[in-house]
Design a protein around this motif. Structure first.
Motif, short mmCIF file in Angstrom:
data_model
loop_
_atom_site.label_atom_id
_atom_site.label_comp_id
_atom_site.label_asym_id
_atom_site.label_seq_id
_atom_site.Cartn_x
_atom_site.Cartn_y
_atom_site.Cartn_z
N LEU A 524 0.86 -1.12 0.13
CA LEU A 524 0.09 0.01 -0.12
C LEU A 524 0.84 1.28 -0.13
O LEU A 524 0.63 2.20 -0.90
CB LEU A 524 -1.02 -0.15 1.19
CG LEU A 524 -2.28 -0.76 1.10
CD1 LEU A 524 -2.88 -1.04 2.42
CD2 LEU A 524 -3.21 0.01 0.29
N ASN A 525 1.75 1.31 0.76
CA ASN A 525 2.74 2.54 0.89
C ASN A 525 3.75 2.74 -0.32
O ASN A 525 3.66 3.83 -0.88
CB ASN A 525 3.28 2.54 2.17
CG ASN A 525 3.02 3.27 3.21
OD1 ASN A 525 1.66 3.26 3.52
ND2 ASN A 525 3.66 4.31 3.84
N ARG A 526 4.17 1.60 -0.79
CA ARG A 526 4.74 1.61 -1.97
C ARG A 526 3.89 2.14 -3.31
O ARG A 526 4.36 3.12 -3.92
CB ARG A 526 5.52 0.35 -2.53
CG ARG A 526 6.42 0.60 -3.58
CD ARG A 526 7.23 -0.82 -3.94
NE ARG A 526 6.32 -1.99 -4.44
CZ ARG A 526 6.78 -3.19 -4.77
NH1 ARG A 526 8.33 -3.41 -4.84
NH2 ARG A 526 6.02 -3.88 -5.21
N SER A 527 2.67 1.62 -3.24
CA SER A 527 1.82 2.28 -4.23
C SER A 527 1.75 3.53 -4.37
O SER A 527 1.54 4.37 -5.36
CB SER A 527 0.42 1.52 -4.29
OG SER A 527 -0.52 2.03 -4.98
N TYR A 586 -9.64 0.79 2.72
CA TYR A 586 -8.85 1.75 1.86
C TYR A 586 -7.98 1.42 0.71
O TYR A 586 -7.62 2.18 -0.16
CB TYR A 586 -7.85 2.28 2.97
CG TYR A 586 -8.40 3.17 3.93
CD1 TYR A 586 -8.77 4.44 4.26
CD2 TYR A 586 -8.89 2.25 5.35
CE1 TYR A 586 -9.63 4.98 5.05
CE2 TYR A 586 -9.48 3.06 6.26
CZ TYR A 586 -9.67 4.28 6.27
OH TYR A 586 -10.47 4.96 7.38
N SER A 587 -7.89 0.00 0.64
CA SER A 587 -7.01 -0.57 -0.55
C SER A 587 -7.95 -0.11 -2.12
O SER A 587 -7.38 0.46 -2.90
CB SER A 587 -6.78 -1.92 -0.56
OG SER A 587 -5.75 -2.32 0.56
N TYR A 588 -9.24 -0.52 -1.64
CA TYR A 588 -10.27 -0.36 -2.80
C TYR A 588 -10.32 1.17 -3.09
O TYR A 588 -10.33 1.63 -4.42
CB TYR A 588 -11.67 -0.86 -2.65
CG TYR A 588 -11.52 -2.22 -2.43
CD1 TYR A 588 -11.65 -3.22 -3.43
CD2 TYR A 588 -11.45 -2.93 -1.34
CE1 TYR A 588 -11.55 -4.55 -3.39
CE2 TYR A 588 -11.54 -4.26 -0.96
CZ TYR A 588 -11.32 -5.05 -2.09
OH TYR A 588 -11.20 -6.43 -1.98
N TYR A 589 -10.39 1.91 -2.06
CA TYR A 589 -10.31 3.63 -2.32
C TYR A 589 -9.14 4.09 -2.92
O TYR A 589 -9.23 4.62 -3.80
CB TYR A 589 -10.45 4.24 -0.87
CG TYR A 589 -10.27 5.74 -0.87
CD1 TYR A 589 -11.46 6.69 -1.17
CD2 TYR A 589 -9.04 6.30 -0.73
CE1 TYR A 589 -11.29 8.05 -0.99
CE2 TYR A 589 -8.96 7.53 -0.99
CZ TYR A 589 -9.92 8.46 -1.11
OH TYR A 589 -9.71 9.84 -1.01
N ASN A 590 -7.89 3.58 -2.48
CA ASN A 590 -6.80 4.03 -3.25
C ASN A 590 -6.78 3.62 -4.73
O ASN A 590 -6.39 4.44 -5.79
CB ASN A 590 -5.55 3.48 -2.46
CG ASN A 590 -5.23 4.35 -1.44
OD1 ASN A 590 -6.01 5.10 -1.10
ND2 ASN A 590 -4.04 4.15 -0.91
N ARG A 591 -7.34 2.29 -5.13
CA ARG A 591 -7.30 1.68 -6.40
C ARG A 591 -8.16 2.56 -7.34
O ARG A 591 -8.02 2.76 -8.43
CB ARG A 591 -7.46 0.39 -6.39
CG ARG A 591 -7.31 -0.21 -7.65
CD ARG A 591 -7.30 -1.88 -7.65
NE ARG A 591 -8.67 -2.36 -7.26
CZ ARG A 591 -9.00 -3.76 -7.40
NH1 ARG A 591 -8.06 -4.76 -7.46
NH2 ARG A 591 -10.27 -3.98 -7.01
N ALA A 592 -9.39 2.90 -6.42
CA ALA A 592 -10.15 3.70 -7.14
C ALA A 592 -10.05 5.03 -7.69
O ALA A 592 -10.12 5.52 -8.89
CB ALA A 592 -11.56 4.08 -6.68
N ASN A 593 -9.08 5.60 -6.98
CA ASN A 593 -8.33 7.04 -7.37
C ASN A 593 -7.49 6.82 -8.48
O ASN A 593 -7.59 7.69 -9.28
CB ASN A 593 -7.67 7.36 -6.00
CG ASN A 593 -8.33 8.44 -5.18
OD1 ASN A 593 -9.83 8.13 -5.07
ND2 ASN A 593 -7.72 9.26 -4.55
N LEU A 594 -6.71 5.68 -8.34
CA LEU A 594 -5.75 5.49 -9.63
C LEU A 594 -6.63 5.12 -10.88
O LEU A 594 -5.98 5.51 -11.97
CB LEU A 594 -4.74 4.46 -9.22
CG LEU A 594 -3.82 4.84 -7.88
CD1 LEU A 594 -2.65 3.87 -7.82
CD2 LEU A 594 -3.18 6.16 -8.09
N TYR A 595 -7.68 4.40 -10.69
CA TYR A 595 -8.15 4.07 -11.92
C TYR A 595 -9.10 5.21 -12.47
O TYR A 595 -8.91 5.46 -13.70
CB TYR A 595 -9.43 3.20 -11.49
CG TYR A 595 -9.15 1.45 -11.57
CD1 TYR A 595 -8.23 1.03 -12.30
CD2 TYR A 595 -9.64 0.79 -10.64
CE1 TYR A 595 -8.00 -0.38 -12.42
CE2 TYR A 595 -9.16 -0.53 -10.62
CZ TYR A 595 -8.36 -0.97 -11.33
OH TYR A 595 -8.27 -2.29 -11.59
#
Length: 666
Positions: A524-527, A586-595
């Motif tokens: 998560l932090n590396r992403s 929060y993993s899904y939230y972060n991925r949604a932002n990047l999508y």
């Protein structure tokens, strides 16, 4: 910190036994919530009432008070929902019907608003309030006779409210009964001698009757009682213009602009007057402002083209006439004027084509003179340099007094483990049972790292720079002296990212992952760091712009870029984190932002929705999902999400609702 301490006191007042919380402390919550409302601290009121409703979901008055707070924050859809919940709990809650009706009226849903008013009146026919509010709704929906009847009923109960006379007078005016309108305006002024609105209404009536001296006296009085009352300055400028005092008119229009710098209508009128007195350069500046704030208004380009032609800039004039034609293809005047300019610039073919088109439009117009739906813009005899009134349709967007560009509306950022002061994170001090989301794995990870300031946040660190540099140096020393644990590499990755050494940070996170490949938080932090590095690069590249709302709501959200950036590696890390810990919201939230930043909007919506399913109190996810839905032109759903985000403490949501939650901005 003061707000957190207040919430702690409220929680302490709740007491240890869940069954007795609502019974023993409901009045106290209501008291605090009401005081916040009285003090116009609407977001504070919502936070307190959220705690109450979490404890007692049947607290009817809690929903009602929260609805009032949302209404005052322009969250009309959220207010409507809360008033509905209050009515569901108490079907004879008269005031809730009245306030829901008012809210629905503002949303333009007049039919349902009138049903609610009728319900409130049937429940309590002796209460005057619903008659007044229903009268306003009848007035807005142009049912003037019914509006007059309701205002008359209200006045029978309470004859000390000046607005009732003023609104009834306006209803009479729409029915062209100027005598009764004037009587009501006079009575409204007698009822409240210091209200500038009464003088402005009466002055507007005098202005329409060309009784300029009487109109000016009323506008002078309105300004005397309120030096910030925009309509009176605007209308007095019209009086000055009609009495051939353009300099005084310009001065009043300038005062309006001082009070509302985004008023396209006022810039438009001032531009016309400046053109009349020969101040062409300043007139051009005003038209430029109009084009900025009202980019789809055909008259802006038509008038500015004429000004360019006077200044000898034929190319600019032709561009503006072309824009006017693009916005309104039947605009015969624009074709004629462009034809003349094309002839002057030796474009004989274009000039001839424009003249033929104009002649055809004029012929069509003359054949339909009895058709009231045929546009006035085809009438070549019409003058387009007349001043527009305050009530003109031109004002529909301009007098929202909201400039979306200045609202700085964009996606809320990614979450990550970072260093933050104890009181800098929302809800950091609230007991665990009242935390909106809790992850045992995340808490275990924090203990393994052993840093007191390590927090899960989506904002920049507030630790002083010199402390960050010292922390980074200590981590570097530990690695150089032989420390080889995944924890020390995580710490170095964290400190390097905080001082913007992204490449080194990613290398250290990778070293931590090599030593502990089953830990989702390392990915998560590396992403997040990979994404921050891309953002840093993009901030140097002027061709790139993050997703944001443009100044014209009609343009929705836009991504303007000539260059794209690849988030695949960052998304790949989040895929691994989700595989290792599939229930971490929060993993899904972060991925949604990047999508979203990658242009994959459908995937982004799915991930925001999954994040909300895992954490129903996830305000940031509601906010970002709402923003994407507005971008996709599903404004109703987007505003519902924004309402929920605001309810959960995301203050930026109310900026969006102020722009997109109003009728006409759908």
């Amino acid at each position: 910190m003061r707000k957190i301490l207040l919430i702690l006191l409220l929680l302490a007042a709740v007491g240890p036994h869940r069954e007795t919380k609502a019974q023993l402390n409901k009045a106290y919550f209501f008291y605090v919530g009401q005081n916040f409302l009285i003090d116009s601290k609407y977001q504070d009121a919502i936070e307190v009432l959220n705690i109450l409703l979490r404890v007692d979901s049947t607290a009817t008055e809690g929903y009602f008070l929260r609805g009032i707070a949302k209404y005052n924050l322009d969250d009309l859809l959220g207010a409507e929902q809360d008033f509905t919940l209050a009515i569901r709990q108490n079907p004879v809650f008269t005031t809730a019907y009245q306030y829901r009706a008012i809210t629905r009226s503002r949303l333009g849903n007049y039919d349902d608003a009138l049903k609610d008013f009728q319900e409130a009146i049937d429940l309590r026919p002796d209460r005057p309030g619903p008659y007044y509010s229903r009268g306003v709704t009848f007035l807005l929906s142009q049912q003037f006779e019914k509006a007059i009847a309701d205002f008359t009923t209200f006045i029978r109960y309470d004859n000390k409210v000046s607005d009732a006379y003023l609104n009834r007078g306006t209803s009479y005016l729409y029915m062209k009964d100027t005598t009764r309108a004037l009587e009501d305006y006079n009575q409204g002024i007698r009822t409240n001698y210091y209200d500038p609105n009464g003088y402005n209404r009466r002055g507007s009536l005098y202005l329409s009757q060309k009784k300029y001296d009487l109109a000016k006296q009323d506008f002078d009085r309105a300004i005397g009682y309120d030096s910030t009352f925009i309509p009176a300055y605007f209308n007095r400028a019209l009086v000055y213009s009609n009495t051939r005092r353009p300099v005084d008119a310009i001065e009043d229009f300038s005062r309006v602009i001082e009070l509302d710098s985004t008023s396209a209508l006022t810039y438009f009128n001032r531009a016309i007057l400046r053109t009349q007195i020969g101040d062409y350069n300043k007139a051009l500046e005003d038209y430029d402002r109009v084009a900025l704030y009202s980019p789809n208004n055909v008259l802006v380009y038509y008038n500015r083209a004429g000004l360019y032609a006077q200044l000898g800039d034929y190319d600019a004039a032709i561009r503006d006439y072309s824009r006017a034609i693009e916005l309104y293809p039947d605009f015969a005047n624009a074709y004629l004027n462009r034809s003349s300019l094309r002839y002057a610039t030796k474009d004989l073919k274009g000039s001839r084509s424009d003249k033929e088109t104009a002649d055809r439009k004029i012929a069509e117009y003359r054949s339909k003179l009895n058709d009231s739906t045929f546009s006035i813009y085809a009438d070549t005899s019409r003058q387009f340099n007349q001043l527009l009134s305050f009530e003109n349709n031109f004002t529909d967007e301009e007098y929202q007094q909201v400039n979306a560009k200045s609202a700085d509306i964009a996606l809320l950022p990614l979450f990550k483990f970072s260093l933050a002061q104890p009181d800098s994170t929302r809800n950091a001090e609230i007991p665990q049972q009242f935390q909106p989301y809790y992850s045992e794995e995340a808490e275990r990870f924090k203990k393994q790292i052993g840093l007191p300031l390590l927090k899960w946040v989506n904002r920049d660190s507030d630790v002083p720079p010199d402390s960050l540099i010292a922390f980074d140096a200590a981590n570097g020393d530990s690695i150089r002296t032989g420390s080889d644990s995944w924890q020390i590499y995580f710490k170095r990755g964290l400190s390097q990212s905080l001082i913007k050494q992204y490449t080194s940070a990613i290398s250290n996170y990778t070293a931590a992952i090599d030593r502990n490949p089953s830990n989702p938080f390392l990915y998560l932090n590396r992403s997040t760091t990979q994404s921050e590095m891309i953002d840093f690069v993009s901030s140097i590249d002027n061709s790139f712009q993050r997703i944001a709302i443009e100044s014209d709501p009609a343009n929705r959200l836009k991504t303007q870029s000539t260059r794209t950036y690849n988030y695949d590696e960052a998304i790949g890390d989040l895929n691994k984190a989700i595989k290792l810990l599939p229930d971490f919201a929060y993993s899904y939230y972060n991925r949604a932002n990047l999508y979203c930043l990658s242009g994959q909007m459908s995937e982004a919506l799915e991930d925001y929705t999954r994040a909300i399913e895992l954490n129903p109190q996830f305000g940031e996810a509601y906010y970002n999902r709402g923003l994407i839905q507005i971008y996709l032109k599903d404004t109703h759903k987007g505003c519902l999400d924004m309402s929920k985000a605001g309810e959960l403490g995301i203050q930026q949501a109310y900026k969006v609702l102020k722009i997109y939650g109003q009728p006409g901005n759908k």
